[in-house]
Motif scaffolding. Structure first.
Motif, short mmCIF file in Angstrom:
data_model
loop_
_atom_site.label_atom_id
_atom_site.label_comp_id
_atom_site.label_asym_id
_atom_site.label_seq_id
_atom_site.Cartn_x
_atom_site.Cartn_y
_atom_site.Cartn_z
N GLY A 517 0.81 -1.22 0.00
CA GLY A 517 0.00 0.00 0.00
C GLY A 517 0.83 1.26 0.00
O GLY A 517 2.04 1.24 -0.29
N GLU A 518 0.20 2.38 0.35
CA GLU A 518 0.88 3.67 0.39
C GLU A 518 1.92 3.68 1.50
O GLU A 518 1.67 3.22 2.61
CB GLU A 518 -0.16 4.77 0.63
CG GLU A 518 0.40 6.18 0.61
CD GLU A 518 -0.68 7.22 0.87
OE1 GLU A 518 -0.35 8.25 1.49
OE2 GLU A 518 -1.84 6.98 0.49
N GLU A 519 3.10 4.17 1.19
CA GLU A 519 4.19 4.15 2.15
C GLU A 519 3.84 4.93 3.40
O GLU A 519 3.30 6.04 3.34
CB GLU A 519 5.46 4.74 1.51
CG GLU A 519 6.68 4.61 2.40
CD GLU A 519 7.94 5.11 1.71
OE1 GLU A 519 8.98 5.21 2.40
OE2 GLU A 519 7.89 5.39 0.50
N LEU A 520 4.13 4.34 4.54
CA LEU A 520 3.86 4.98 5.83
C LEU A 520 5.07 5.78 6.28
O LEU A 520 6.21 5.32 6.14
CB LEU A 520 3.52 3.92 6.89
CG LEU A 520 2.28 3.05 6.62
CD1 LEU A 520 2.19 1.94 7.66
CD2 LEU A 520 1.00 3.90 6.66
N THR A 521 4.81 6.96 6.84
CA THR A 521 5.92 7.77 7.36
C THR A 521 6.41 7.15 8.66
O THR A 521 5.73 6.32 9.29
CB THR A 521 5.47 9.20 7.61
OG1 THR A 521 4.49 9.21 8.68
CG2 THR A 521 4.86 9.82 6.36
N SER A 522 7.59 7.55 9.11
CA SER A 522 8.14 7.04 10.36
C SER A 522 7.25 7.42 11.54
O SER A 522 7.11 6.66 12.50
CB SER A 522 9.56 7.59 10.57
OG SER A 522 9.56 9.00 10.57
N GLU A 523 6.60 8.62 11.46
CA GLU A 523 5.70 9.03 12.54
C GLU A 523 4.46 8.15 12.57
O GLU A 523 3.99 7.75 13.64
CB GLU A 523 5.29 10.50 12.32
CG GLU A 523 4.39 11.03 13.45
CD GLU A 523 3.95 12.47 13.21
OE1 GLU A 523 3.12 12.95 13.99
OE2 GLU A 523 4.45 13.09 12.25
#
Length: 794
Positions: A517-523
């Motif tokens: 899926g859509e890349e998740l940010t580190s936050e």
């Protein structure tokens, strides 16, 4: 991210779980504590023998409180007199010289321990201790604390000391003593030593040889007389009939020669024959017989359980004392010993051992829990609805269709040969006697005796036990343990192999997690990790370990929706983490897979897909089996969520069958057999027990060959799973060796009998040739089995 191995256990450590102590790195406080214990007691050389030899210790948390009860302790102790007590504990983690060394030095950690003797093959430690200075519970807790937790089951409690049958050892000992002495006393006459002393004492030595041979004839050889008589009564012409007849003829002829001063007799050949035959029987019996191939539910249940009495007081009680209505505490990873009702709010139960379903099932207050499931999560409270003997697991195990049946129609190679060899040999010897009786009764008796001696089927009878005995010894050394030698012959005939999926071609120890899926940010990853931190769901725990966010924070809001997932907020953002239904995926687009979906602030982001970790070498194994033209199938209690992954991994000819209950697996194997297939079933749990029993060869695969294996014909160490095709090939080679040795033995018999029928061979020469042929055949099969082992199992 930097990765290293723990100094104590060798497990992987990362930047986030690294603990540094004494300039060494550890993966957890448990390993660090064990290192401190060893260092304080001057036992740090434990690490010099083997790199990272230890195991991570587990928290006891009241697990061994039942060892406070004297009635339980008395059942476990092997010796208890005065202050001295002796107990034998099975310790699965024993695996190297360091383990043996630290256990044998346990007295330096506990002054009440006198000594510890370690049986490495059986992974047992026999501990002698002073019960006035320490207790069994203290010893078990100490073992648990240093990473050598003992495995104590209900079977330990029920088992009575078994009387060891040493009669075969006694028979071999007497035969060996007689063989050695008779041979020594016979040497002077063999070499025709002629002096005054020999002429004077010749009769004395002959009668001494006769007396020494009597116990061998009447005691050591008795199993062959009994077997021959049973074969005659049942009209089953086994190899024991000519063997027994050969021994009797040699004894009678030798006794006649000595009594009437006709010659020295053949007692040396008779005693040697009996000795080698018994030795072959012992060799067959002593091949890895420490493994238990016939197991029942007692091997899996704990001895005691924690019961809640008035005022919620915890009290350990024996399993057999549990009755309907009792309230019990079940801790994390404990097996449910009885059918019960869940009192606590919720929990997850892992039924993989019973049903084969890989994903733990969520249960809510009031749900029924079946025995055999493993509790995953925090401590729970249950109410008993059935005793141990009436539980689902016990009834399933005791079901007749799940018991391994002995195929009475199965004939070994030796049985097949002897069915023809025995009547042919007797017919030839009788015809030879009748034919020569017209010439001379003495010649007729010589011919009859010589035929039975020279054709005594000791070579035929010994070739299979020595070949197959050596085969299962070599296979056992390669971590493939067979129940008996017959299994080798049955394996050689297998043409169809049926595999269970969960726990067999996959391992429960690991799982692969992939994000789609859509890349998740580190936050966002950090927020997700902190929200699932409060969940005890198995998928949440796996995902928590997978995400690498470092900051630990408490969610603003947190709610766990039963059966669906988690809803929470962090940093003013809302998170939906869980099932497809939870994040609003339409029902017609739902995919059958194990996944955790992510929705942030009302927007669907993607999913973490959990795939089973397939054992190393699975793809190569199936390719090898396909090349050898085996038919094979995969049966699974799971859904077909991994159908495409399996299709990509396995050959196109593989049959894939999902959603199979234990009874359906049994029926599948039965249907294959009805088409004429010789089926091997490879499984790992009780859900496979019916299919293992029905199959021609049942192979139980296990991460630990002494724990959690249902009744089977063979136990395969999971680490050697990829070698299965090689083991099958080796079994076929072993059967070919037997057939080749039979050809040699029969060729020798044909030549020997032909010479005897012409009255060109005396009984004395026949008695000398017979043991030579026997030794040559034994040497032949031993050399060949070792040769093929080096070629195939290297």
């Amino acid at each position: 991210m930097e990765k290293k191995g723990c100094y104590h256990c060798g497990n992987e450590i990362t930047t986030f779980n690294r603990i540094v102590f004494d300039e060494k790195e550890f993966c957890c406080n448990g390993c660090k504590t064990v290192y401190e214990i060893f260092s304080e007691n001057d036992l740090s050389c434990y690490y010099d023998m083997q790199q990272a030899p230890g195991a991570t210790p587990e928290e006891a948390n009241g697990k061994y409180d039942f060892l406070d009860k004297s009635e339980i302790i008395n059942k476990l102790l092997e010796f208890d007199e005065g202050p001295t007590s002796i107990v034998s504990l099975y310790i699965p983690h024993i695996h190297c010289s360091s383990c043996i060394w630290i256990l044998e030095n346990l007295n330096r950690l506990n002054q009440g321990v006198y000594r510890v003797l370690v049986n490495f093959p059986e992974k047992k430690a026999t501990i002698t201790f002073n019960k006035e200075k320490t207790s069994l519970k203290e010893i078990v807790l100490l073992l648990n604390k240093i990473g050598y937790e003992p495995y104590i089951s209900l079977k330990n409690y029920d088992d009575k000391p078994q009387q060891v049958d040493r009669s075969l050892i006694y028979k071999i000992g007497i035969a060996f003593f007689a063989f050695g002495n008779v041979m020594m006393l016979s040497f002077p006459e063999y070499f025709n030593i002629d002096d005054i002393w020999m002429r004077q004492y010749k009769d004395f030595f002959r009668w001494l040889i006769l007396i020494i041979s009597l116990p061998v004839f009447f005691y050591s050889a008795s199993p062959y007389y009994i077997a021959a008589w049973k074969g005659i009564r049942s009209k089953n012409y086994t190899i024991d009939i000519p063997m027994a007849l050969g021994i009797i003829v040699m004894f009678i002829r030798s006794a006649v020669d000595i009594i009437f001063d006709l010659g020295p007799g053949f007692f040396d050949s008779m005693t040697m024959l009996v000795f080698f035959m018994l030795l072959g029987k012992l060799f067959q019996q002593r091949t890895y017989n420490f493994l238990s191939f016939e197991r029942d539910y007692k091997s899996y249940f704990p001895i005691a359980i924690t019961k809640l009495v008035e005022g919620n007081k915890e009290e350990p009680i024996q399993i057999y004392d549990v009755v309907k209505g009792d309230r019990l505490l079940i801790r994390n990873q404990e097996l449910l010993p009885v059918d019960s009702i869940l009192i606590s709010e919720s929990t997850f139960i892992d039924y993989s051992f019973v049903t084969g379903e890989a994903v733990p099932v969520e249960k809510k207050s009031g749900d029924k829990l079946f025995a055999g499931g493993k509790q995953v999560g925090d401590i729970i409270e249950v109410e008993v609805i059935n005793s141990v003997s009436q539980s689902y697991l016990t009834q399933l195990w005791s079901n007749d269709v799940f018991q391994k049946r002995v195929d009475m129609k199965y004939k070994t190679i030796t049985d097949t040969i002897s069915h023809f060899f025995t009547p042919v040999l007797l017919t030839i010897s009788i015809l030879g006697f009748i034919g020569w009786s017209f010439v001379s009764i003495n010649a007729a008796f010589n011919v009859f005796t010589a035929i039975l001696i020279v054709a005594c089927p000791c070579a035929l009878a010994l070739t299979a036990p020595f070949t197959l005995g050596n085969t299962i010894r070599i296979l056992g050394r390669s971590s493939f343990y067979l129940k008996n030698v017959t299994v080798v012959e049955q394996m050689a005939k297998v043409d169809t192999i049926v595999f269970d999926k969960t726990g067999t071609i996959t391992t429960n120890a690991k799982s692969i997690i992939q994000y789609e899926g859509e890349e998740l940010t580190s936050e966002e990853q950090s927020d997700i990790r902190n929200i699932i931190r409060g969940s005890n769901h198995p998928l949440s725990r796996k995902l928590y370990g997978f995400l690498q966010a470092r900051i630990v924070a408490k969610p603003n809001t947190f709610e766990e929706i039963p059966g669906q997932g988690l809803v929470g907020t962090m940093n003013n953002r809302s998170y939906f983490i869980g099932s497809q239904e939870l994040v609003g995926i339409p029902h017609d687009k739902i995919i059958n897979e194990t996944a955790v979906h992510i929705k942030i602030d009302g927007e669907y982001k993607g999913k973490f897909v959990f795939a089973n970790h397939y054992r190393l070498g699975v793809k190569e194994l199936f390719e090898q089996l396909d090349k050898k033209h085996y038919k094979f199938a995969i049966l699974s209690g799971d859904n077909d969520g991994e159908l495409e992954a399996l299709k990509a991994l396995l050959p196109p000819s593989t049959a894939l069958v999902f959603n199979q209950k234990p009874e359906q697996k049994l029926e599948y194997v039965k249907e294959l057999q009805e088409t004429g297939a010789n089926v091997m079933m490879v499984g790992d749990g009780l859900n496979d027990a019916g299919a293992l029993a029905q199959s021609n060869v049942g192979v139980s695969i296990s991460e630990n060959v002494n724990v959690f294996t249902p009744a089977s014909d063979a136990i395969l160490d999971a680490r050697k799973f990829a070698y299965l095709e090689k083991f099958m090939d080796y079994s076929k080679k072993s059967v070919k060796i037997i057939k080749l040795s039979y050809i040699l033995a029969l060729t020798y018999n044909v030549i020997g009998i032909s010479v005897c029928l012409l009255n060109k061979m005396s009984p004395l020469v026949a008695a000398i040739i017979m043991p030579v042929s026997t030794i040559s055949i034994i040497s032949f099969v031993t050399i060949l089995t070792n040769y093929f082992a080096k070629r195939i199992l290297k």
